[in-house]
Design a protein around this motif. Structure first.
Motif, PDB file in Angstrom:
ATOM      1  N   LEU A  79      22.328  25.157  41.184  1.00 15.73           N
ATOM      2  CA  LEU A  79      23.320  24.539  40.917  1.00 15.73           C
ATOM      3  C   LEU A  79      23.660  23.952  39.492  1.00 15.73           C
ATOM      4  CD1 LEU A  79      24.983  22.541  43.648  1.00 15.73           C
ATOM      5  CD2 LEU A  79      25.635  24.626  43.222  1.00 15.73           C
ATOM      6  N   ASP A  80      22.658  24.825  38.646  1.00 11.92           N
ATOM      7  CA  ASP A  80      22.437  24.010  37.133  1.00 11.92           C
ATOM      8  C   ASP A  80      23.814  24.658  35.910  1.00 11.92           C
ATOM      9  OD1 ASP A  80      20.550  24.000  34.891  1.00 11.92           O
ATOM     10  OD2 ASP A  80      21.425  25.750  34.132  1.00 11.92           O
ATOM     11  N   CYS A  81      24.325  23.740  35.513  1.00 12.45           N
ATOM     12  CA  CYS A  81      25.633  23.561  35.357  1.00 12.45           C
ATOM     13  C   CYS A  81      25.729  25.066  34.494  1.00 12.45           C
ATOM     14  CB  CYS A  81      26.074  22.038  34.074  1.00 12.45           C
ATOM     15  SG  CYS A  81      25.502  22.063  32.893  1.00 12.45           S
ATOM     16  N   ARG A  82      24.256  25.273  33.518  1.00 10.22           N
ATOM     17  CA  ARG A  82      24.739  26.516  32.907  1.00 10.22           C
ATOM     18  C   ARG A  82      24.076  28.056  33.538  1.00 10.22           C
ATOM     19  NH1 ARG A  82      26.203  23.463  30.093  1.00 10.22           N
ATOM     20  NH2 ARG A  82      25.810  22.132  28.986  1.00 10.22           N
ATOM     21  N   LEU A  83      23.744  27.741  34.948  1.00  9.88           N
ATOM     22  CA  LEU A  83      23.474  29.106  35.674  1.00  9.88           C
ATOM     23  C   LEU A  83      25.262  29.403  36.052  1.00  9.88           C
ATOM     24  CD1 LEU A  83      22.338  31.155  36.825  1.00  9.88           C
ATOM     25  CD2 LEU A  83      21.395  29.515  38.784  1.00  9.88           C
ATOM     26  N   ALA A  84      25.523  27.586  36.620  1.00  6.66           N
ATOM     27  CA  ALA A  84      27.936  28.132  37.150  1.00  6.66           C
ATOM     28  C   ALA A  84      28.369  28.068  36.467  1.00  6.66           C
ATOM     29  CB  ALA A  84      27.280  26.555  37.326  1.00  6.66           C
ATOM     30  N   GLU A  85      28.069  28.479  34.966  1.00  8.63           N
ATOM     31  CA  GLU A  85      28.744  29.131  34.134  1.00  8.63           C
ATOM     32  C   GLU A  85      28.402  30.400  34.004  1.00  8.63           C
ATOM     33  OE1 GLU A  85      29.172  25.216  30.956  1.00  8.63           O
ATOM     34  OE2 GLU A  85      27.904  26.280  30.676  1.00  8.63           O
ATOM     35  N   TRP A  86      27.492  30.648  34.165  1.00  7.43           N
ATOM     36  CA  TRP A  86      27.153  31.825  33.931  1.00  7.43           C
ATOM     37  C   TRP A  86      27.575  32.667  34.777  1.00  7.43           C
ATOM     38  CZ3 TRP A  86      23.629  34.813  36.533  1.00  7.43           C
ATOM     39  CH2 TRP A  86      23.272  36.761  36.455  1.00  7.43           C
ATOM     40  N   SER A  87      27.328  31.881  36.003  1.00 10.12           N
ATOM     41  CA  SER A  87      27.525  33.379  36.966  1.00 10.12           C
ATOM     42  C   SER A  87      29.469  33.699  37.550  1.00 10.12           C
ATOM     43  CB  SER A  87      27.067  32.243  38.775  1.00 10.12           C
ATOM     44  OG  SER A  87      27.804  31.198  38.892  1.00 10.12           O
ATOM     45  N   ALA A  88      30.065  32.124  36.981  1.00  4.42           N
ATOM     46  CA  ALA A  88      31.325  32.620  37.026  1.00  4.42           C
ATOM     47  C   ALA A  88      31.962  33.539  36.159  1.00  4.42           C
ATOM     48  CB  ALA A  88      32.344  31.277  35.932  1.00  4.42           C
ATOM     49  N   GLY A  89      30.808  34.121  35.228  1.00  2.85           N
ATOM     50  CA  GLY A  89      31.389  35.321  34.742  1.00  2.85           C
ATOM     51  C   GLY A  89      31.236  36.574  34.896  1.00  2.85           C
ATOM     52  N   LEU A  90      30.424  36.446  35.747  1.00  3.33           N
ATOM     53  CA  LEU A  90      29.908  37.710  37.031  1.00  3.33           C
ATOM     54  C   LEU A  90      31.633  38.349  37.460  1.00  3.33           C
ATOM     55  CD1 LEU A  90      26.944  36.484  38.807  1.00  3.33           C
ATOM     56  CD2 LEU A  90      26.920  37.822  36.456  1.00  3.33           C
ATOM     57  N   LEU A 131      29.973  42.041  41.486  1.00  4.06           N
ATOM     58  CA  LEU A 131      28.842  41.472  41.226  1.00  4.06           C
ATOM     59  C   LEU A 131      27.856  41.125  42.805  1.00  4.06           C
ATOM     60  CD1 LEU A 131      27.621  41.858  37.564  1.00  4.06           C
ATOM     61  CD2 LEU A 131      27.665  43.568  39.435  1.00  4.06           C
ATOM     62  N   LYS A 132      29.098  39.999  43.063  1.00  7.31           N
ATOM     63  CA  LYS A 132      29.005  39.190  43.955  1.00  7.31           C
ATOM     64  C   LYS A 132      29.637  39.417  45.347  1.00  7.31           C
ATOM     65  CE  LYS A 132      30.636  35.852  41.060  1.00  7.31           C
ATOM     66  NZ  LYS A 132      31.617  34.499  40.142  1.00  7.31           N
ATOM     67  N   LEU A 133      30.504  39.794  45.843  1.00  9.44           N
ATOM     68  CA  LEU A 133      30.953  40.910  46.987  1.00  9.44           C
ATOM     69  C   LEU A 133      30.675  41.994  46.788  1.00  9.44           C
ATOM     70  CD1 LEU A 133      31.375  39.738  49.704  1.00  9.44           C
ATOM     71  CD2 LEU A 133      33.572  39.275  48.909  1.00  9.44           C
ATOM     72  N   LYS A 134      29.958  42.389  46.847  1.00 10.12           N
ATOM     73  CA  LYS A 134      29.699  44.669  46.853  1.00 10.12           C
ATOM     74  C   LYS A 134      29.926  44.946  48.514  1.00 10.12           C
ATOM     75  CE  LYS A 134      27.586  48.072  44.176  1.00 10.12           C
ATOM     76  NZ  LYS A 134      28.697  47.613  42.908  1.00 10.12           N
ATOM     77  N   GLY A 135      30.857  46.045  48.855  1.00 13.42           N
ATOM     78  CA  GLY A 135      31.449  46.500  50.335  1.00 13.42           C
ATOM     79  C   GLY A 135      30.699  45.513  51.553  1.00 13.42           C
ATOM     80  N   GLY A 136      32.011  44.333  51.104  1.00 11.28           N
ATOM     81  CA  GLY A 136      32.070  43.137  52.260  1.00 11.28           C
ATOM     82  C   GLY A 136      30.414  42.699  52.215  1.00 11.28           C
ATOM     83  N   GLU A 137      29.215  42.391  51.391  1.00 11.66           N
ATOM     84  CA  GLU A 137      28.065  41.906  51.452  1.00 11.66           C
ATOM     85  C   GLU A 137      28.288  40.722  50.671  1.00 11.66           C
ATOM     86  OE1 GLU A 137      23.275  42.112  50.401  1.00 11.66           O
ATOM     87  OE2 GLU A 137      24.457  44.380  50.231  1.00 11.66           O
ATOM     88  N   HIS A 164      38.391  33.132  34.127  1.00  8.61           N
ATOM     89  CA  HIS A 164      39.101  33.989  33.721  1.00  8.61           C
ATOM     90  C   HIS A 164      38.603  35.265  33.154  1.00  8.61           C
ATOM     91  CE1 HIS A 164      38.201  31.291  30.075  1.00  8.61           C
ATOM     92  NE2 HIS A 164      38.085  31.792  29.521  1.00  8.61           N
ATOM     93  N   ARG A 165      37.443  35.170  32.617  1.00  5.39           N
ATOM     94  CA  ARG A 165      36.821  36.221  31.707  1.00  5.39           C
ATOM     95  C   ARG A 165      35.797  36.860  31.707  1.00  5.39           C
ATOM     96  NH1 ARG A 165      38.706  33.585  27.752  1.00  5.39           N
ATOM     97  NH2 ARG A 165      37.094  32.594  27.255  1.00  5.39           N
ATOM     98  N   PRO A 166      35.426  37.514  33.049  1.00  2.00           N
ATOM     99  CA  PRO A 166      34.691  38.413  33.759  1.00  2.00           C
ATOM    100  C   PRO A 166      33.672  39.355  32.343  1.00  2.00           C
ATOM    101  CG  PRO A 166      36.150  38.865  35.035  1.00  2.00           C
ATOM    102  CD  PRO A 166      36.748  38.246  34.024  1.00  2.00           C
ATOM    103  N   ALA A 167      32.035  38.618  32.529  1.00  2.31           N
ATOM    104  CA  ALA A 167      31.865  39.018  30.868  1.00  2.31           C
ATOM    105  C   ALA A 167      30.400  39.658  31.044  1.00  2.31           C
ATOM    106  CB  ALA A 167      30.925  37.998  29.976  1.00  2.31           C
ATOM    107  N   VAL A 168      30.097  39.768  32.433  1.00  2.00           N
ATOM    108  CA  VAL A 168      28.912  40.907  33.219  1.00  2.00           C
ATOM    109  C   VAL A 168      29.147  41.676  33.967  1.00  2.00           C
ATOM    110  CG1 VAL A 168      26.461  40.461  33.473  1.00  2.00           C
ATOM    111  CG2 VAL A 168      27.266  38.972  32.452  1.00  2.00           C
ATOM    112  N   THR A 169      28.759  42.814  34.044  1.00  2.00           N
ATOM    113  CA  THR A 169      29.772  43.766  34.610  1.00  2.00           C
ATOM    114  C   THR A 169      28.664  44.812  35.653  1.00  2.00           C
ATOM    115  OG1 THR A 169      30.480  45.582  33.033  1.00  2.00           O
ATOM    116  CG2 THR A 169      31.996  43.609  34.369  1.00  2.00           C
ATOM    117  N   ASP A 170      27.600  44.584  34.406  1.00  2.00           N
ATOM    118  CA  ASP A 170      26.525  45.941  35.603  1.00  2.00           C
ATOM    119  C   ASP A 170      25.284  45.084  35.834  1.00  2.00           C
ATOM    120  OD1 ASP A 170      24.682  48.374  34.484  1.00  2.00           O
ATOM    121  OD2 ASP A 170      23.861  46.840  34.364  1.00  2.00           O
TER     122      ASP A 170
END
Length: 644
Positions: free
Chosen positions: A515-526, A530-536, A229-235
């Motif tokens: 699939l580390d749970c801390r890495l997963a939590e961080w990725s949810a905040g992206l 940053l994940k899907l950019k220009g269809g990539e 619900h709250r993207p924390a990383v945008t850069d």
């Protein structure tokens, strides 16, 4: 890795049948060939099979606290167990082993149900607290380790790491669950919490089952969830740097082992990233394993070999024929319930190859789900953008008409199937995504099932699985919503089941740093772009590992483990399809309209249509029925409803 099984009398202290507990435990010998153990007390029995990884000499299970009043059987790894042990010792707890398992009993004593929030790893465990007369079952954050249970009519709870452990208990009914059958033919697997049997459930990921003796029923509740619900990383620059740091830490944690360790290397982005990071953390060459295919259209081994040479790994590869479908019946034995992902076959082969030299292998599982790597995410984002631009009062009738009128082109690549796109646009978000991921669409399943079976579904449709999760997705972003759906369904029910059963069939432990749970939590905040950019897809992951992986490997089209099903079904497997359509196994179940089954086989064999997805699901369902019929029942004739 290990296997666990058990019996619990929720109503009293009836004597546990030792022979049944031993059968249940020993059905999981492949998960733990290095030892076995049991705890039997009044109304409680716990069984364990051990694959020794950490504290090989001292970590035998069941494992107890200081006074023997808390006991646990455990499948998995707690990667942060050193830090937890130090904290618990400072609070007065006394450790007798160096095993991560012992952390669980002391953490329960200290923190109770909150203890699972502190565990960083993959786990399924059963814990008995004698003083509280309470049984606790737990499953890890993302569902890497399985746990099945069945509450019987007499108050006995039966549980185990795989369905076969429960089926070793004569009291477990074998009636098939019609809703699970509907789910299977929609998704190609059976999502949590259902199993193929009415009487057996899967504990969902990140859930506890707590049952105090004397209470009428267990309490089942979540202890964690991914929040989008709250993207924390945008850069992008910040994200790529932080991703490498987090992936490196997650990988380092997964290198703790007292037995030989290696990695799968497919030549794709995710496994290449993991191997590159591993190579920077180990002094010895990384042992890597890959499968090659004898048909260039399905083969990625050249990319795997390039990575192996770049990092001077100790690389091992095995070539598999693309006409090698000899594992078909073996898969039914391994998975215990219908499982329709044909890539289970090469997964089984690479696990067999790895186990010849290592006991633990790291994998790249999770990259597509965490970082939006599937092509369907970009398609869904475009469809959802169009859906939100056009009022529903116009969109539904217009695109519904076009979807019905436009010729079906199931022979064409997905992006050219205009009929499917029109049909998705006519639907709302969740229903549209369901259509995109369905192995057989609603109309196809309706034709496939017999009239009696459709009546027994009582209006239920597999889309309800996604609708339930969509209601809990705390975001209105189209990409994040479907990431959440996949993390709740496809990841634990498809990907992780495939890898767990294929690896455990060879007594191989697989660890997934992504699939580390801390890495997963961080990725949810992206931020989504940053994940899907220009269809990539996986844009941030690819940018992060650009210094570690060749550019043309990172940015080539996604391939993955795919099998030539359409060709098989017009060639060497056609006689088996024809025997299936003419045989008694499917017909005897009462589930199918056999005229429709024969129509699918005939149309596919003629080349007029590609029904390979549906035919593979039918073939695997038939294999399941044939295998299940060999499992001893309580008494002849006691299976009710849809039977095996």
């Amino acid at each position: 890795m290990c296997g666990l099984a058990g019996l619990f009398d929720s109503r009293g202290c009836r004597e546990i049948d030792g022979a049944t507990l031993r059968r249940m435990t020993d059905s999981l010998a492949h998960r733990g060939p290095d030892g076995r153990g049991e705890h039997v007390g009044p109304g409680i029995g716990l069984g364990h099979r051990r694959l020794a990884i950490i504290d090989v000499g001292g970590g035998h299970q069941p494992l107890y606290n200081e006074d023997g009043r808390v006991v646990v059987v455990f499948n998995g790894e707690i990667y942060n167990f050193h830090d937890l042990a130090v904290e618990l010792q400072s609070l007065g707890h006394v450790f007798r082993t160096h095993s991560d398992t012992e952390v669980i009993v002391h953490a329960w004593e200290q923190w109770g149900e909150d203890s699972v929030r502190r565990f960083r790893g993959m786990f399924a465990f059963a814990l008995w607290d004698e003083d509280r007369q309470t049984l606790v079952l737990a499953r890890d954050h993302l569902g890497k380790k399985p746990l099945y249970y069945g509450a019987l009519a007499d108050g006995m709870l039966v549980f185990g790491s795989e369905l076969k452990a429960l089926l070793a208990c004569p009291a477990v009914p074998r009636d098939l669950d019609p809703l699970a059958v509907e789910d299977y033919f929609a998704f190609g697997y059976i999502p949590d919490p259902r199993s193929i049997y009415r009487a057996v459930r899967k504990l969902p990921a990140a859930h506890l089952l707590v049952w105090r003796r004397g209470e009428a029923s267990p309490r089942i509740q979540p202890f964690w969830d991914l929040g989008f619900h709250r993207p924390a990383v945008t850069d992008m620059d910040q994200a790529r740097a932080e991703l490498i740091e987090r992936l490196t830490e997650a990988t380092r944690l997964r290198l703790v082992s007292e037995v030989p360790l290696g990695a799968f290397l497919s030549g794709g982005v995710d496994s290449s990233a993991v191997v590159a990071v591993m190579a920077g953390l180990t002094a010895e060459p990384v042992k890597t394993f890959s499968i090659a295919f004898d048909d260039a259209r399905f083969d990625e081994s050249a990319y795997a070999l390039r990575m192996a040479r770049r990092y001077a790994t100790d690389h091992h590869s095995r070539t598999v024929g693309t006409d090698d479908f000899s594992l078909l019946d073996r898969l039914a034995e391994i998975y215990d319930e219908p499982f329709g992902d044909s890539s289970a076959m090469p997964t089984y082969r690479v696990c067999a190859l790895a186990r010849q030299r290592v006991t633990v292998a790291l994998s790249g599982d999770g990259g597509d789900e965490l970082f939006a790597g599937y092509r369907r995410y970009a398609l869904h984002a475009r469809t959802e953008a169009a859906r939100r631009l056009i009022p529903a009062a116009i969109r539904r009738p217009l695109f519904g008409f076009l979807g019905r009128a436009y010729p079906k082109a199931d022979w064409a690549p997905r992006r050219f199937r205009a009929r499917t796109t029109f049909q998705e646009l006519a639907l709302e978000t969740c229903d549209g995504y369901f259509q995109a991921v369905s192995a057989i669409d609603d109309a196809g399943r309706a034709r496939l099932f017999s009239p009696a079976f459709r009546r027994d579904l009582q209006g239920y449709g597999a889309v309800e699985v996604l609708r339930g999760h969509m209601r809990r997705a705390d975001t209105d972003d189209a990409v994040l919503q479907v990431q959440y759906l996949d993390m709740k369904t496809w990841l634990p029910g498809g990907i992780l089941v495939k890898v767990d059963r294929a690896s455990m069939a060879h007594s191989l432990e697989v660890r997934a740093p992504l699939l580390d749970c801390r890495l997963a939590e961080w990725s949810a905040g992206l931020a989504p772009d940053l994940k899907l950019k220009g269809g990539e897809g996986k844009a941030v992951l690819k940018r992060a590992v650009e210094p570690l992986v060749d550019s043309d490997l990172l940015y080539r089209p996604k391939q993955g483990f795919s099998m030539p099903l359409a060709r098989w079904f017009r060639g060497a497997l056609l006689p088996r399809l024809q025997a299936m359509a003419a045989g008694r196994t499917l017909e005897g179940s009462g589930i199918f309209d056999m005229d429709e089954v024969r129509r699918l086989v005939g149309q596919h064999a003629s080349g007029r249509h590609d029904h390979s997805a549906a035919l593979w699901l039918l073939l695997m369902f038939e294999a399941f029925l044939s295998h299940a019929a060999q499992v001893p029942l309580r008494q002849p004739g006691e299976v009710n409803g849809y039977h095996v």
